[in-house]
Write a protein that holds these residues in place. Sequence first.
Motif, PDB file in Angstrom:
ATOM      1  N   HIS A 239       0.851  -1.181   0.000  1.00  0.00           N
ATOM      2  CA  HIS A 239       0.000   0.000   0.000  1.00  0.00           C
ATOM      3  C   HIS A 239       0.892   1.238   0.000  1.00  0.00           C
ATOM      4  O   HIS A 239       2.107   1.137   0.191  1.00  0.00           O
ATOM      5  N   LEU A 240       0.294   2.390  -0.207  1.00  0.00           N
ATOM      6  CA  LEU A 240       1.049   3.628  -0.068  1.00  0.00           C
ATOM      7  C   LEU A 240       1.629   3.669   1.338  1.00  0.00           C
ATOM      8  O   LEU A 240       0.925   3.432   2.326  1.00  0.00           O
ATOM      9  N   LEU A 241       2.928   3.945   1.431  1.00  0.00           N
ATOM     10  CA  LEU A 241       3.600   3.892   2.727  1.00  0.00           C
ATOM     11  C   LEU A 241       3.063   4.932   3.695  1.00  0.00           C
ATOM     12  O   LEU A 241       2.953   4.684   4.895  1.00  0.00           O
ATOM     13  N   HIS A 242       2.742   6.112   3.172  1.00  0.00           N
ATOM     14  CA  HIS A 242       2.305   7.219   4.028  1.00  0.00           C
ATOM     15  C   HIS A 242       1.169   7.978   3.354  1.00  0.00           C
ATOM     16  O   HIS A 242       1.101   8.045   2.125  1.00  0.00           O
ATOM     17  N   LYS A 248      -3.491  11.862   0.242  1.00  0.00           N
ATOM     18  CA  LYS A 248      -4.361  11.123   1.165  1.00  0.00           C
ATOM     19  C   LYS A 248      -5.590  10.544   0.469  1.00  0.00           C
ATOM     20  O   LYS A 248      -6.122   9.505   0.892  1.00  0.00           O
ATOM     21  N   ASP A 249      -6.044  11.169  -0.619  1.00  0.00           N
ATOM     22  CA  ASP A 249      -7.215  10.655  -1.329  1.00  0.00           C
ATOM     23  C   ASP A 249      -6.893   9.410  -2.161  1.00  0.00           C
ATOM     24  O   ASP A 249      -7.803   8.727  -2.642  1.00  0.00           O
ATOM     25  N   MET A 250      -5.585   9.119  -2.341  1.00  0.00           N
ATOM     26  CA  MET A 250      -5.193   7.927  -3.104  1.00  0.00           C
ATOM     27  C   MET A 250      -5.103   6.672  -2.235  1.00  0.00           C
ATOM     28  O   MET A 250      -5.086   5.559  -2.749  1.00  0.00           O
ATOM     29  N   VAL A 251      -5.025   6.864  -0.931  1.00  0.00           N
ATOM     30  CA  VAL A 251      -4.808   5.735  -0.019  1.00  0.00           C
ATOM     31  C   VAL A 251      -5.986   4.775  -0.073  1.00  0.00           C
ATOM     32  O   VAL A 251      -7.153   5.176   0.018  1.00  0.00           O
ATOM     33  N   PHE A 252      -5.660   3.488  -0.230  1.00  0.00           N
ATOM     34  CA  PHE A 252      -6.724   2.489  -0.390  1.00  0.00           C
ATOM     35  C   PHE A 252      -6.169   1.112  -0.023  1.00  0.00           C
ATOM     36  O   PHE A 252      -5.053   0.768  -0.400  1.00  0.00           O
ATOM     37  N   GLU A 253      -6.945   0.356   0.728  1.00  0.00           N
ATOM     38  CA  GLU A 253      -6.529  -1.003   1.084  1.00  0.00           C
ATOM     39  C   GLU A 253      -7.175  -2.002   0.129  1.00  0.00           C
ATOM     40  O   GLU A 253      -8.358  -1.891  -0.197  1.00  0.00           O
ATOM     41  N   LEU A 254      -6.388  -2.969  -0.292  1.00  0.00           N
ATOM     42  CA  LEU A 254      -6.863  -3.952  -1.255  1.00  0.00           C
ATOM     43  C   LEU A 254      -7.990  -4.791  -0.641  1.00  0.00           C
ATOM     44  O   LEU A 254      -7.813  -5.410   0.403  1.00  0.00           O
ATOM     45  N   PRO A 354      13.003   9.348  15.162  1.00  0.00           N
ATOM     46  CA  PRO A 354      13.136   9.007  13.740  1.00  0.00           C
ATOM     47  C   PRO A 354      12.157   7.940  13.267  1.00  0.00           C
ATOM     48  O   PRO A 354      12.006   7.734  12.063  1.00  0.00           O
ATOM     49  N   CYS A 355      11.490   7.251  14.213  1.00  0.00           N
ATOM     50  CA  CYS A 355      10.638   6.115  13.856  1.00  0.00           C
ATOM     51  C   CYS A 355       9.149   6.440  13.871  1.00  0.00           C
ATOM     52  O   CYS A 355       8.319   5.557  13.612  1.00  0.00           O
ATOM     53  N   VAL A 356       8.789   7.679  14.158  1.00  0.00           N
ATOM     54  CA  VAL A 356       7.361   7.986  14.336  1.00  0.00           C
ATOM     55  C   VAL A 356       6.556   7.803  13.056  1.00  0.00           C
ATOM     56  O   VAL A 356       5.347   7.575  13.102  1.00  0.00           O
ATOM     57  N   ASP A 357       7.212   7.897  11.900  1.00  0.00           N
ATOM     58  CA  ASP A 357       6.493   7.731  10.636  1.00  0.00           C
ATOM     59  C   ASP A 357       6.599   6.318  10.069  1.00  0.00           C
ATOM     60  O   ASP A 357       6.249   6.081   8.908  1.00  0.00           O
ATOM     61  N   CYS A 358       7.076   5.376  10.868  1.00  0.00           N
ATOM     62  CA  CYS A 358       7.253   4.008  10.381  1.00  0.00           C
ATOM     63  C   CYS A 358       5.921   3.395   9.958  1.00  0.00           C
ATOM     64  O   CYS A 358       4.963   3.370  10.733  1.00  0.00           O
ATOM     65  N   PRO A 359       5.835   2.883   8.721  1.00  0.00           N
ATOM     66  CA  PRO A 359       4.583   2.280   8.252  1.00  0.00           C
ATOM     67  C   PRO A 359       4.514   0.769   8.471  1.00  0.00           C
ATOM     68  O   PRO A 359       3.499   0.162   8.182  1.00  0.00           O
TER      69      PRO A 359
END
Length: 366
Positions: A239-242, A248-254, A354-359
């Motif tokens: 998926h989009l990592l972030h 944000k409108d592109m984010v989608f779960e399969l 440094p890890c707060v954005d970890c996906p």
Amino acid sequence: MDFIKIRTRLRRIGYMLSEKGAGYTGKYLFLAGTYNNDLIRDILLTKLYPLFVFYPRYIEVEVTTRCDLKCKMCEHTYWKEQPRDMSFEQFKKVIDEFPKLAWVGTTGIGSSFLNKDYMRMLEYAKSKAIYVELFDPFHRLDEEMINRIVEKGLIDRLICSIDAAAKETYEKIRVGANFDKVIGNIKTLVETKRKYRTSFPELSFHYIISKDNYLEVPAFVELIHHLTGRDNIGIMFSHLLHSFEQIKDMVFELPPDIRQQTVSIAKKHGIKIIWGKNVREEKQLIYKCTEWTMPFIFVDGTVIPCCGGNEANRRDYQMQHSMGNIFEQPFEEIWSGKIKALRDAVHKGKCPAPCVDCPGYKKESV
């Protein structure tokens, strides 16, 4: 048990032994097991931490931030900073800081082939018997470059980043790229490998799932089967990592039904499917994270603990909370200083800045 994955692994070991020899194969298996196998990593680097922590043998180096595409989901499209290249001498300095380096990824937030010194960098890495890996959209390749890469064995694994099965969808997402040219380059690479009777560079594919292309995921597996036959080692879907503001409108779960359809088609054709960490149904807790074993080096020498914070469109934040700069101090100091503090904190289940954005992992505390 996933018999396709087992069969793919055995096939790879077979041609590695016949084409590269026992030394290459043994080194590959050690690195792949230590860095890429969840079970082995969990035992060695989590349960037995820090007994098996050794100076990095796997790094990622961003050789350029230059790119001529405007991909909808990429942070680079929304940057305002000037692009820059890493020089050959800087690249050489980075490589030489790691005396036991065995694996280098040369993918950054840019198109590596736009760096005029990139092929020379590849030649230097291979002169050190280093395994070279690259994610690339294949839009800058041409027949001469492909022939040189294959003939001289400059890249061990080449991952084609292509996010659609149809021309219209692809060119809507990867703005500036030509679908027909990319498909042509894939065909040329397969044909050139056959010409030289080699399995290298190993060819695999990466597909980023979004609202624009999720319906084409099953068709993409069919496309890869049609283009490569058995000359691929799998497809990674993520998926989009972030979900930063502009995408944000592109984010989608399969959806589960499309995922199952994809798996069924892959089984029919014997294609290995890899689901990226951010596609897994259940993410592991952060204390199991060992991504710090693969530090990432920006084009200007800035060192971050891994690539997980990339594509969040927070480059300034990454630099502010970096581990140091390899062009300003020896990496050994960075490794035994800030990176040690970070890995100790992660092992205790904490989430350093440094890890707060970890996906990829569940973050328990900050």
